[in-house]
Design an enzyme around this catalytic site. Structure first.
Site, PDB file in Angstrom:
ATOM      1  N   GLU A   1       0.815  -1.221   0.000  1.00  0.00           N
ATOM      2  CA  GLU A   1       0.000   0.000   0.000  1.00  0.00           C
ATOM      3  C   GLU A   1       0.846   1.267   0.000  1.00  0.00           C
ATOM      4  OE1 GLU A   1      -0.468  -2.562   2.057  1.00  0.00           O
ATOM      5  OE2 GLU A   1      -2.540  -3.240   1.848  1.00  0.00           O
TER       6      GLU A   1
ATOM      7  N   HIS B   1     -10.471  -5.045  11.453  1.00  0.00           N
ATOM      8  CA  HIS B   1     -11.198  -5.044  10.172  1.00  0.00           C
ATOM      9  C   HIS B   1     -12.607  -4.472  10.318  1.00  0.00           C
ATOM     10  CE1 HIS B   1      -8.032  -8.008   9.312  1.00  0.00           C
ATOM     11  NE2 HIS B   1      -8.273  -7.814   8.039  1.00  0.00           N
TER      12      HIS B   1
END
Lengths: 335, 78, 328
Positions: A61, A130
């Site tokens: 990322e 998450h």
């Protein structure tokens, strides 16, 4: 017009329309070529636009979101899929110091037009790494626009707007609102009749989902839909709630919030993000700074408390700002 | 003429699995064209697409969140 | 270091137990979620990343470690946790979100912690790299023995954290073993589509670490490579990138259709070949192998019964454990 879409399909339509016409737009992210992004925003784009414009990346990322900023500075408009907002931790510098600040630091001489698609939120037992919302964390960064549609009509219109913006736009979607199969049956209030033709929805304007007299309930993302459920319950009890979707955090429609509270005199701010140092405080301060006399009763926050999201269902259900908690807050406010 | 809208036998592989309609993409009574995507069907975590078998007026018979099997008639097109 | 017959039976036992754990969880996963799919419903809500196919890595590596050594695992932690001896009952209870779970229901399957055997895991890719290196640094500062092992996937070797940490491990000769479990797929992305080199073990050269590559998914071979890496680490010779060609038989997570995997790339279950090898080499008989597998299933059945019977935490317990040093 009778066609109904999920947020996922509506967003995809906007991106497809823009990509067909503008070669500077390209897609980047993990698994986007085969899987079309976390919400299917790029579903089928691999076959349609090919691997040069729909680039599946390694799990890197910091690298690929930084490269998106670089590509934007060099004349492209990247659309990046970052799946879960929990993952901004590994690439935060790009958001914090590069994409958001380059235009300013260059005295306006360098633009960074890029759109970062991110999924937020919990409620499905995916635990602390998450399930976060973290929209306040990104909205706190000067130079990043942050928008957060909660229905299909806005998803399409706001994505057109983002793709035509000359700035770094963080485009958030709560996983539970997107209407993707892996999250189960879509929530009805996320579905909209969506025109075939392109249109824009401007940033910085609240959407009043339902009008009411007694209490203003603001929400964003999933909490809009929990607020709508609560409002339905409250109506049966004779309480008339006005549900206001903030839908754009940067810019924030402060006048829209104030106008609703001026009418009702009572405010409940719902937010699935953590309680402190966040959107809920910002909304209340917005009204207070204008005129604390607008409040007939002290405002109330219904948010996720300042704790990591627990895995186990009984604990998670208890801490989320669900309809039951919102309705209860409204009853107390009216008592 | 009325054309039934049924869950195609080949919409998913395993015969023993069931699905559910998660969303009708047109309202009851809407005009649809043959080949239009009219509904999403969910089997486990996978979303599948149901297409209109004919043009005409959609009459929905099975609402979302009801179990459907292959061959079930879920709507008709008039 | 040659493994004894007893140790090799132990490897089969470990793999069988890990497989029994995952198979039991898979069998439970769809309960309550179907026929109308609901992610958060049923006794095992949320996502589930199973280890089927990777059992030899957990078994082979952990057999080369001692009690002072430390482990970090990732979002697919079960096979490592089982091999390390994490409490099976409490791990099963944690997956079901129960109060007697390892984390009292706070963590779930990606967040398995058992400090009694120096085991931790994380759902963020490559997060365990730096944590393992930090554990090794702590042992050096404490003048205590201990090798740290970071279990990651081949996809995680493309994270910045992998490269930053490998450099420091090489620079400071830290006793760290990075176990790259190459199961070929990062969700739907093949290694060849994500990684500039064929073998991550070759990257060790750039960081003054040793590189080991095991191409068999056989716990004997994995153990041999691990034993060499551990010996180097204990001797003060620094770290190793140990890459194993392993398998991911049940997809990235439950419900993964794996339509992106071409026929010629279908993977092989590593347990039957190892069982056959041990029988062929006279280590055990087929009956003994059957008994090992039956005992693993029975042990897991007891763990599952414990987990199912256990109570859920009270909703208010969500507020406990945010900070240490507070009553809870």
């Amino acid at each position: 017009m009778s066609r109904i879409l999920t947020m996922s399909r509506a967003g995809r339509e906007a991106l497809d329309w823009e990509m067909e016409r503008r070669p500077e737009i390209f897609c980047l992210g993990e698994d986007v070529f085969k899987f079309g992004g976390i919400f299917g925003t790029m579903d089928g784009f691999g076959a349609k636009y090919g691997p040069e414009r729909v680039i599946s990346t390694p799990i890197s990322e910091t690298g690929f979101i930084g490269m998106a900023a670089g590509a934007a500075m060099a004349g492209m408009h990247p659309v990046v899929d970052l799946a879960y907002i929990d993952f901004i931790g590994v690439c935060y510098n790009v958001l914090l110091n590069c994409a958001s600040k380059t235009h300013y630091m260059s005295g306006g001489s360098v633009k960074v037009p890029m759109t970062l698609l991110i999924g937020t939120g919990g409620g499905y037992n995916n635990a602390a790494q998450h399930s976060q919302c973290l929209h306040a964390t990104v909205a706190h960064i000067p130079g990043a626009k942050v928008v957060y549609p909660s229905n299909a009509y806005d998803a399409k219109g706001m994505l057109h707007t983002a793709l035509r913006d000359e700035n770094f736009v963080i485009f958030l979607t709560h996983k539970g609102t997107a209407g993707v199969g892996w999250m189960g049956t879509p929530i009805k209030t996320t579905l909209s009749e969506v025109p075939d033709e392109p249109y824009t929805v401007p940033f910085g304007k609240v959407k009043v989902y339902r009008e009411g007299r007694d209490v203003t309930i603001t929400g964003l993302g999933m909490s809009v839909h929990e607020s709508l459920k609560a409002a339905e319950e409250l109506e049966k009890e004779g309480i008339s709630a006005e549900v206001v979707d903030l839908r754009s955090l940067v810019p924030l429609d402060r006048e829209g919030i104030i106008a609703s509270v001026a009418k009702t005199g009572r405010l409940i701010v719902t937010d699935e993000d953590y309680l402190s140092y966040g959107v809920s405080g910002e909304v209340i301060t917005t009204v207070t700074e204008r005129d604390p006399g607008l409040f007939r009763r002290p405002p109330v926050r219904v948010t996720t408390p300042d704790i990591p999201i627990p895995f186990s269902r009984p604990m998670e259900q208890a801490i989320l700002p669900l309809a039951g908690r919102i309705a209860e807050a409204a009853r107390k406010l009216m008592a | 003429m009325t054309t039934p809208v049924t869950i195609p036998q080949d919409l998913w592989d395993e015969d023993d699995k069931t699905g559910s309609i998660v969303v009708w993409l047109y309202k009851d009574g809407a005009e649809v064209k043959e080949g239009d995507l009219i509904a999403e069907v969910l089997v486990e975590k996978v979303t599948l697409e149901l297409l209109a078998p004919a043009s005409g007026t959609l009459r929905i018979k099975v609402q979302p969140e009801v179990v459907v099997n292959k061959g079930d008639e879920v709507a008709v097109i008039e | 270091m040659q493994l004894t017959a007893e140790q090799r039976k132990g490897l089969l036992r470990t793999m069988a137990l890990s497989r029994a754990f995952d198979d039991a969880m898979i069998a439970l996963y769809w309960e309550g979620k179907l026929p109308i799919f609901q992610f958060g419903a049923g006794p095992l809500p949320g996502e589930l990343h199973c280890s089927n196919g990777a059992e030899p890595v957990g078994a082979g590596i952990c057999a080369a470690l001692g009690p002072d050594d430390m482990i970090t695992a990732d979002h697919r932690p079960h096979h490592v946790a089982v091999a390390r001896g994490v409490d099976l009952d409490r791990m099963a209870a944690e997956l079901l979100g129960k109060k007697p779970g390892l984390s009292q229901g706070k963590g779930g399957h990606m967040h398995i912690y058992d400090p009694s055997v120096n085991f931790a895991s994380s759902g963020i890719i490559a997060e365990g790299m730096a944590v393992a290196a930090g554990m090794a640094l702590a042992r050096r500062l404490q003048k205590r023995p201990g090798v740290a092992v970071a279990f990651i996937g081949e996809g995680a070797a493309n994270q910045g954290a992998f490269h930053e940490v490998c450099n420091m491990v090489g620079l400071w000769k830290l006793p760290v073993i990075v176990v790259v479990q190459d199961n070929e797929w990062g969700v739907s992305t093949a290694k060849s589509e994500s990684t500039a080199v064929e073998r991550n073990a070759d990257r060790a050269a750039g960081y003054a670490m040793a590189g080991e590559w095991v191409g068999t998914n056989d716990p004997d071979d994995i153990h041999a490579a691990a034993a060499r890496a551990v010996a180097r680490a204990r001797a003060g010779e620094g770290g190793t990138i140990l890459e194993v060609k392993t398998a991911r038989l049940t997809g990235h997570f439950m419900g993964d259709q794996q339509a992106y995997i071409p026929e010629q790339m279908k993977q092989v279950d590593p347990i039957p070949p190892y069982r056959e090898k041990l029988i062929r080499e006279g280590v055990l008989t087929a009956d003994e192998a059957d008994a090992i597998e039956a005992e693993a299933k029975a042990r897991m059945a007891r763990a599952m019964a414990f987990a199912k019977a256990a109570p859920y935490p009270e909703p208010a317990e969500a507020f406990d454990h945010v900070f240490a040093g507070e009553a809870a």
